[in-house]
Motif scaffolding. Sequence first.
Motif, PDB file in Angstrom:
ATOM      1  N   ASP A 104       0.863  -1.192   0.000  1.00 30.41           N
ATOM      2  CA  ASP A 104       0.000   0.000   0.000  1.00 30.41           C
ATOM      3  C   ASP A 104       0.894   1.235   0.000  1.00 30.41           C
ATOM      4  O   ASP A 104       2.054   1.183   0.369  1.00 30.41           O
ATOM      5  N   ASN A 105       0.318   2.367  -0.408  1.00 28.09           N
ATOM      6  CA  ASN A 105       0.967   3.610  -0.021  1.00 28.09           C
ATOM      7  C   ASN A 105      -0.077   4.430   0.709  1.00 28.09           C
ATOM      8  O   ASN A 105      -1.255   4.053   0.755  1.00 28.09           O
ATOM      9  N   ASN A 106       0.338   5.564   1.294  1.00 29.35           N
ATOM     10  CA  ASN A 106      -0.593   6.294   2.153  1.00 29.35           C
ATOM     11  C   ASN A 106      -1.875   6.681   1.406  1.00 29.35           C
ATOM     12  O   ASN A 106      -2.971   6.566   1.949  1.00 29.35           O
ATOM     13  N   LEU A 107      -1.743   7.103   0.137  1.00 34.83           N
ATOM     14  CA  LEU A 107      -2.944   7.554  -0.570  1.00 34.83           C
ATOM     15  C   LEU A 107      -3.910   6.407  -0.813  1.00 34.83           C
ATOM     16  O   LEU A 107      -5.128   6.549  -0.646  1.00 34.83           O
ATOM     17  N   ILE A 108      -3.348   5.232  -1.176  1.00 36.83           N
ATOM     18  CA  ILE A 108      -4.203   4.057  -1.390  1.00 36.83           C
ATOM     19  C   ILE A 108      -4.887   3.681  -0.077  1.00 36.83           C
ATOM     20  O   ILE A 108      -6.087   3.424  -0.019  1.00 36.83           O
ATOM     21  N   TRP A 109      -4.093   3.693   0.981  1.00 33.95           N
ATOM     22  CA  TRP A 109      -4.616   3.325   2.297  1.00 33.95           C
ATOM     23  C   TRP A 109      -5.729   4.294   2.724  1.00 33.95           C
ATOM     24  O   TRP A 109      -6.788   3.890   3.188  1.00 33.95           O
ATOM     25  N   GLN A 110      -5.502   5.586   2.519  1.00 33.18           N
ATOM     26  CA  GLN A 110      -6.498   6.578   2.932  1.00 33.18           C
ATOM     27  C   GLN A 110      -7.794   6.419   2.134  1.00 33.18           C
ATOM     28  O   GLN A 110      -8.884   6.550   2.679  1.00 33.18           O
ATOM     29  N   SER A 111      -7.667   6.122   0.845  1.00 34.67           N
ATOM     30  CA  SER A 111      -8.916   6.020   0.074  1.00 34.67           C
ATOM     31  C   SER A 111      -9.658   4.726   0.437  1.00 34.67           C
ATOM     32  O   SER A 111     -10.880   4.692   0.463  1.00 34.67           O
ATOM     33  N   LYS A 112      -8.891   3.693   0.774  1.00 33.43           N
ATOM     34  CA  LYS A 112      -9.519   2.449   1.248  1.00 33.43           C
ATOM     35  C   LYS A 112     -10.273   2.728   2.556  1.00 33.43           C
ATOM     36  O   LYS A 112     -11.434   2.344   2.731  1.00 33.43           O
ATOM     37  N   LEU A 113      -9.611   3.445   3.458  1.00 31.37           N
ATOM     38  CA  LEU A 113     -10.243   3.772   4.745  1.00 31.37           C
ATOM     39  C   LEU A 113     -11.508   4.607   4.540  1.00 31.37           C
ATOM     40  O   LEU A 113     -12.528   4.374   5.183  1.00 31.37           O
ATOM     41  N   SER A 114     -11.420   5.593   3.647  1.00 33.07           N
ATOM     42  CA  SER A 114     -12.578   6.469   3.420  1.00 33.07           C
ATOM     43  C   SER A 114     -13.786   5.647   2.999  1.00 33.07           C
ATOM     44  O   SER A 114     -14.911   5.905   3.442  1.00 33.07           O
ATOM     45  N   LYS A 115     -13.554   4.665   2.131  1.00 32.55           N
ATOM     46  CA  LYS A 115     -14.681   3.818   1.682  1.00 32.55           C
ATOM     47  C   LYS A 115     -15.227   3.020   2.856  1.00 32.55           C
ATOM     48  O   LYS A 115     -16.431   2.953   3.073  1.00 32.55           O
ATOM     49  N   ILE A 116     -14.308   2.427   3.620  1.00 32.38           N
ATOM     50  CA  ILE A 116     -14.742   1.583   4.743  1.00 32.38           C
ATOM     51  C   ILE A 116     -15.471   2.406   5.812  1.00 32.38           C
ATOM     52  O   ILE A 116     -16.359   1.912   6.495  1.00 32.38           O
ATOM     53  N   PHE A 117     -15.125   3.690   5.919  1.00 34.14           N
ATOM     54  CA  PHE A 117     -15.731   4.516   6.965  1.00 34.14           C
ATOM     55  C   PHE A 117     -17.086   5.111   6.567  1.00 34.14           C
ATOM     56  O   PHE A 117     -17.658   5.892   7.335  1.00 34.14           O
ATOM     57  N   GLN A 118     -17.615   4.721   5.400  1.00 37.06           N
ATOM     58  CA  GLN A 118     -18.904   5.295   5.012  1.00 37.06           C
ATOM     59  C   GLN A 118     -20.025   5.094   6.038  1.00 37.06           C
ATOM     60  O   GLN A 118     -20.843   5.989   6.233  1.00 37.06           O
ATOM     61  N   PRO A 119     -20.068   3.945   6.728  1.00 40.06           N
ATOM     62  CA  PRO A 119     -21.144   3.782   7.735  1.00 40.06           C
ATOM     63  C   PRO A 119     -21.027   4.735   8.925  1.00 40.06           C
ATOM     64  O   PRO A 119     -21.962   4.826   9.716  1.00 40.06           O
ATOM     65  N   PHE A 120     -19.903   5.406   9.070  1.00 40.61           N
ATOM     66  CA  PHE A 120     -19.765   6.329  10.204  1.00 40.61           C
ATOM     67  C   PHE A 120     -20.283   7.692   9.750  1.00 40.61           C
ATOM     68  O   PHE A 120     -19.689   8.313   8.879  1.00 40.61           O
ATOM     69  N   PRO A 121     -21.446   8.151  10.308  1.00 41.95           N
ATOM     70  CA  PRO A 121     -22.029   9.411   9.829  1.00 41.95           C
ATOM     71  C   PRO A 121     -21.003  10.536   9.785  1.00 41.95           C
ATOM     72  O   PRO A 121     -20.100  10.587  10.630  1.00 41.95           O
ATOM     73  N   ASP A 122     -21.176  11.438   8.794  1.00 43.37           N
ATOM     74  CA  ASP A 122     -20.175  12.499   8.648  1.00 43.37           C
ATOM     75  C   ASP A 122     -20.813  13.889   8.667  1.00 43.37           C
ATOM     76  O   ASP A 122     -20.401  14.783   7.940  1.00 43.37           O
ATOM     77  N   ASN A 123     -21.875  14.048   9.455  1.00 44.16           N
ATOM     78  CA  ASN A 123     -22.281  15.416   9.806  1.00 44.16           C
ATOM     79  C   ASN A 123     -22.617  15.399  11.296  1.00 44.16           C
ATOM     80  O   ASN A 123     -23.074  14.394  11.837  1.00 44.16           O
ATOM     81  N   TRP A 124     -22.360  16.531  11.944  1.00 45.44           N
ATOM     82  CA  TRP A 124     -22.397  16.542  13.417  1.00 45.44           C
ATOM     83  C   TRP A 124     -23.770  16.184  13.963  1.00 45.44           C
ATOM     84  O   TRP A 124     -23.890  15.530  15.007  1.00 45.44           O
ATOM     85  N   GLU A 125     -24.815  16.591  13.276  1.00 42.32           N
ATOM     86  CA  GLU A 125     -26.154  16.311  13.813  1.00 42.32           C
ATOM     87  C   GLU A 125     -26.436  14.798  13.828  1.00 42.32           C
ATOM     88  O   GLU A 125     -26.959  14.260  14.794  1.00 42.32           O
ATOM     89  N   ASP A 126     -26.058  14.123  12.740  1.00 40.18           N
ATOM     90  CA  ASP A 126     -26.262  12.663  12.711  1.00 40.18           C
ATOM     91  C   ASP A 126     -25.390  11.968  13.759  1.00 40.18           C
ATOM     92  O   ASP A 126     -25.818  11.009  14.404  1.00 40.18           O
TER      93      ASP A 126
END
Length: 460
Positions: A325-347
Amino acid sequence: MIAQPFVSPDDIRASFCTALSNMYKEEVPLYGDLVELVNDVNKEIKKIKPDLWEIGDRLNVERHGAIRLGTLEELKIISRLFKQMGMFPIGYYDLTKLGIPIHSTAFRPKNNNSLEKNPFRIFTSLLRIDLIKKKNFKLFKEINEILLKRNFFFNNPIILKLIEKSENQGGLILEDSIELINFSLEIFKWHEKSLISKKKYDELKKFHPLLADIVGFKGPHINHLTPRTLDIDSVQRLMSERGIPPKKVIEGPPIRECPILLRQTSFQALTEPIIFSGDCEGETSQGSHRARFGEIESRGAALTREGHALYQSLMKKAGSFTPTDNNLIWQSKLSKIFQPFPDNWEDIRKANLAYFKYTLTSSYEKGTIQSEYSLDQLIKQGKVKYIPIVYEDFLPASAAGIFQSNLGEHSEETIKEEDLNAREEMELSLGHKIQDYFELYEEIQNDSLREIQRLTGCRV
Ligand code: OOG
Ligand code: NI
């Protein structure tokens, strides 16, 4: 004669942090370069995004440092020293689960006022010497003997006298506090002369590089300091451009609209020349050691237990970073995996995933609302607003990543062992329980809600 006032522990900590930072910049000039880069990036971000919620948050002081100790006695003295600086052990991190023979706590200010004055904390690790006993009794005995020898250094009579004085009087006057800081620097400075021979060093290093770093030296050198950045991804990218060799990957969650917990990266530990003591009296030999580095961090919201559980399950899904992996690949993989974690403060707030501090807005007027309104109704009507509470603690898996990237290769099998008594032993040496950080965040949130309730009469 008018009695001189005591300096507040918060002020002692702030001066200690500045003194330590100056010492470290002198000892490790590359760290000074990293701080410069962080300041440049922060300035740029402030220009582009002046409304960023993190900006107001004590940006230009170091956030943390780290030391590694050998014995419970050393921990005891260090905890008494840090107490005089308003730093208390919060959070227990068992790194043996991750293959590193240590357990840790962080000495940090507890309440908001103290954090506001100066947020500096020290991640403090203690060698799990019992694990070595199980695997190599001869080495265990030798280590104990070496550590016993350096007792003198920890039991430095001047430092002990100052700590006792402060404990007995309930504080220190300016002159004494300056002396306390100066002697503390002596404890945490670098020693290029090792206490042991090259042969012994190599033996310890083969068992685990951390052993060599802890047992081989006269004192617990500060092994890194960590300023806060507003854009860790840019700093990671720019490090190489400025001749600062970066760690391969940013630890922690991916970049998000609503930052959570802690993201960290560092430059790789330097290889530094060491003078080892010889096998015979008066003899020495040359060698090198890797321990010291510079780190940066970016902090987001403190998560509730539910939030942490979700974070951990997603990180588990991501698996571990591999050399391909490199950091960019790893970060984009993480971003996809983190979709179930809501990303606005109210949610995030509604799902009870993070802690928030609530306050009344300027549109609130006493007597204009009904006392049966719920918190959600007050928020909807614009009477109450909230901001996330900043996560002030650490993440064991990220810490393990930081350790591993700076220790280099080692051949012995890793140690993975839990011991239920280890935490209690640490607490015994501290003289009290290690506080749970969830409780502290909950307290801040609940205090703010109680205040809303008191002012509005609504049961929130
Ligand atoms: C401590 C590494 C952990 C962090 O920020 O997670 C740490 C060490 O290398 O001694 O500082
Ligand atoms: Ni760190």
